[in-house]
Design an enzyme around this catalytic site. Structure first.
Site, PDB file in Angstrom:
ATOM      1  N   GLU A 216      -5.390  -7.843  -0.506  1.00  7.38           N
ATOM      2  CA  GLU A 216      -5.965  -7.832   0.283  1.00  7.38           C
ATOM      3  C   GLU A 216      -7.709  -7.910   0.394  1.00  7.38           C
ATOM      4  O   GLU A 216      -7.972  -6.796  -0.596  1.00  7.38           O
ATOM      5  CB  GLU A 216      -5.580  -6.763   1.568  1.00  7.38           C
ATOM      6  CG  GLU A 216      -3.915  -7.221   2.034  1.00  7.38           C
ATOM      7  CD  GLU A 216      -3.441  -5.962   2.446  1.00  7.38           C
ATOM      8  OE1 GLU A 216      -4.697  -4.748   3.939  1.00  7.38           O
ATOM      9  OE2 GLU A 216      -2.177  -5.806   2.943  1.00  7.38           O
TER      10      GLU A 216
ATOM     11  N   GLU B 154       0.569  -1.695  -0.044  1.00  6.84           N
ATOM     12  CA  GLU B 154      -0.396   0.273   0.211  1.00  6.84           C
ATOM     13  C   GLU B 154       0.577   1.129  -0.181  1.00  6.84           C
ATOM     14  O   GLU B 154       0.685   2.357   0.531  1.00  6.84           O
ATOM     15  CB  GLU B 154      -1.003  -0.080   0.854  1.00  6.84           C
ATOM     16  CG  GLU B 154      -2.011  -1.361   1.145  1.00  6.84           C
ATOM     17  CD  GLU B 154      -3.343  -0.860   1.782  1.00  6.84           C
ATOM     18  OE1 GLU B 154      -2.758  -0.543   3.130  1.00  6.84           O
ATOM     19  OE2 GLU B 154      -4.249  -1.439   2.381  1.00  6.84           O
TER      20      GLU B 154
END
Ligand code: AHR
Length: 498
Positions: A292, A173
């Site tokens: 995710e 991320e």
């Protein structure tokens, strides 16, 4: 009641379903590792400290790939802190969740757990506070034969043979301002490119995941992905996508339509991969790695839930899941199967305690609602994804547009056809399955997941309210199959084609 017809044709194939879309994610966060998979003090612990009750339950999900050690955690993690004699490893304040990390579990322990569970390890490297060289050295530690410094550290730790870790994530991320070491896309791209080059020089056989957009609402959505992919270039094998969804409006029908947004996110990530491939005039296509995904909103963003307060194994984001959430989880899996040509890896985040299908409380273990759709899909995952055409009633969702009452996906494995159906409606749905070029000869088996209401959860006191049950109400007639789905339910069945 209007019948829904699911139309299939065994020649209309999307792609082989990659078994790696049934992956999981284990982060050093909250009680996922410590008090989750690892708890030497538990009555269920084996000699190595693993909780056998948790591992046994995880076997029911038959996960293929396990991403580790983070998540946000990895952006401040130095892998060398987690190797060597456990009693000498540093006890550290970790940065992402403000918790204490003992490093009792590190690379060797994780890889041995993965081997035991049949998981392919997928390691994320630190591109926050870490360097490309540190990432490269971890590849040498894991994958090189004995004879050089980092490989010899592995041998010293007891593993003479290389671990052969194939999948590596280039950070986590990195587009998010919350991420340790977050930088603009271009800087990330170069950092990732440098790491990728060194890592692939250490082992040509590894595959690399470029850290893509964390959420479509971020202002850099897709531009980030394009920039990073262009810079990493031929060294990129996958582009990551993440998605956590929730129902803050308290509207079940609306929430169950979120599958439209998942479809769209996959198609947009794939479009960037194809665009960059075209622009680079390259023969190599990067695929989507949805590393995710889950339902997460009740504990999302709350300070006490995201901050460990300097504790070891604090209770963080221990979401309690309902039937409605389980149907949304089924929706993610429908979407991955329908996009089998684009999505090659996906990781349910996470596996125990932290936004997870399993929760421990002392020596007790709770199987949450979201466990079931994953298990039901996973055991029928082998084969080719077929195009699905659904004809029947639907509705307009305020947030996600029009959806059919019945969401569907299908996997063909020789003469075995597995069909997955979610009834999003609050009323029964009559469904006919028509395979245009073949006849349905019989039912091999079916399981149904439903419950008293959308909000129903399993609890330690009543643990089995929402769980899959064998289902027999499937009629094989006229060359097809017919069934009735209860309101708010998910059915997985395997048919035999004639
Ligand atoms: O899974 C929990 C967290 O969610 C991960 O650490 C991070 O990558 C994401 O924001």
């Amino acid at each position: 009641m209007k019948t829904t017809t699911l139309r299939l044709h065994t020649g209309f194939q999307i792609a082989e379903v990659d078994a790696r879309i049934f992956g999981g994610f284990l982060e050093h966060m909250g009680r996922a590792v410590y008090e989750g998979v690892y708890e030497p003090g538990s009555a269920h612990a084996d000699d190595a400290g693993w909780r056998t009750d948790v591992l046994e339950a995880l076997r029911g999900l038959d996960m293929t790939v396990m991403r580790y050690p983070g998540g946000n955690f990895v952006s401040g993690y130095h892998w060398q802190d987690g190797i060597g004699p456990p009693e000498l490893r540093p006890r550290l304040r970790e940065f992402a969740w403000n918790s204490v990390e003992t490093n009792r579990v590190g690379t060797e322990e994780f890889v041995s757990l993965a081997q035991r569970m049949g998981w392919q390890p997928m390691l994320a490297v630190n591109l926050g506070t870490g360097t490309p060289e540190e990432a490269r050295n971890w590849v040498e530690y894991c994958n090189s034969p004995a004879g050089t410094r980092y490989a010899d550290m592995r041998v010293e730790a007891g593993s003479a043979e290389p671990h052969g870790v194939k999948l590596w994530c280039l950070g986590n991320e990195m587009d998010g301002p919350w991420q340790i070491g977050h930088v603009p896309a271009e800087q990330y791209g170069w950092r990732a490119q440098q790491a990728a080059k060194l890592m692939k020089d250490a082992d040509r056989s590894i595959e690399l995941v470029v850290s893509g957009s964390s959420h479509p609402l971020l202002p850099t959505y897709l531009e980030w992905d394009r920039t990073a992919l262009e810079i990493v270039g031929e060294l990129a094998d996958y582009l990551s996508a993440h998605r956590y969804v929730g129902a803050p409006r308290g509207d079940t029908a609306d929430f169950l339509a979120v599958g439209n947004a998942i479809d769209r996110q996959i198609e947009e990530a794939d479009a960037v991969c194809r665009f960059v491939q075209g622009k680079r005039k390259s023969a190599k296509r990067a695929y989507v790695c949805f590393d995710e995904w889950n339902v997460w909103y009740r504990t999302f963003g709350k300070l006490d839930q995201m901050d460990g307060g300097g504790k070891q194994a604090p209770h963080l984001i221990e979401e309690i899941y309902s039937l409605e959430d389980a149907l949304v989880v089924a929706g993610f899996l429908h979407s991955f199967v329908r996009h089998a040509d684009a999505v090659k890896v996906a990781n349910l985040a996470q596996i125990v305690n932290v936004i997870a299908p399993l929760v421990t409380r002392g020596d007790a273990l709770l199987v949450q609602t979201i466990y079931w759709p994953f298990a039901m899909f996973s055991k029928r995952r082998r084969g080719v994804s077929l195009r699905t055409v659904v004809e029947g009633p639907g509705y307009e969702s305020p947030s996600y547009g029009r959806v059919d009452d019945v969401d569907a996906s299908a996997i063909l494995d020789g003469a075995r056809l597995s069909v997955f159906l979610t009834n999003r409606a609050a009323s029964e749905a009559e469904v006919a399955i028509d395979v245009a070029n073949r006849s349905v000869a019989g039912l091999e088996g079916a399981e149904l997941l439903t419950g008293p209401s959308a909000e129903t959860c399993n609890t330690f006191e009543e643990p089995h309210v929402v769980r899959s049950e064998p289902f027999e109400d499937v009629a094989i007639q006229g060359g097809g199959a017919r069934t009735r789905l209860p309101p708010l339910s998910f059915l997985a069945m395997t048919l035999r084609l004639g």
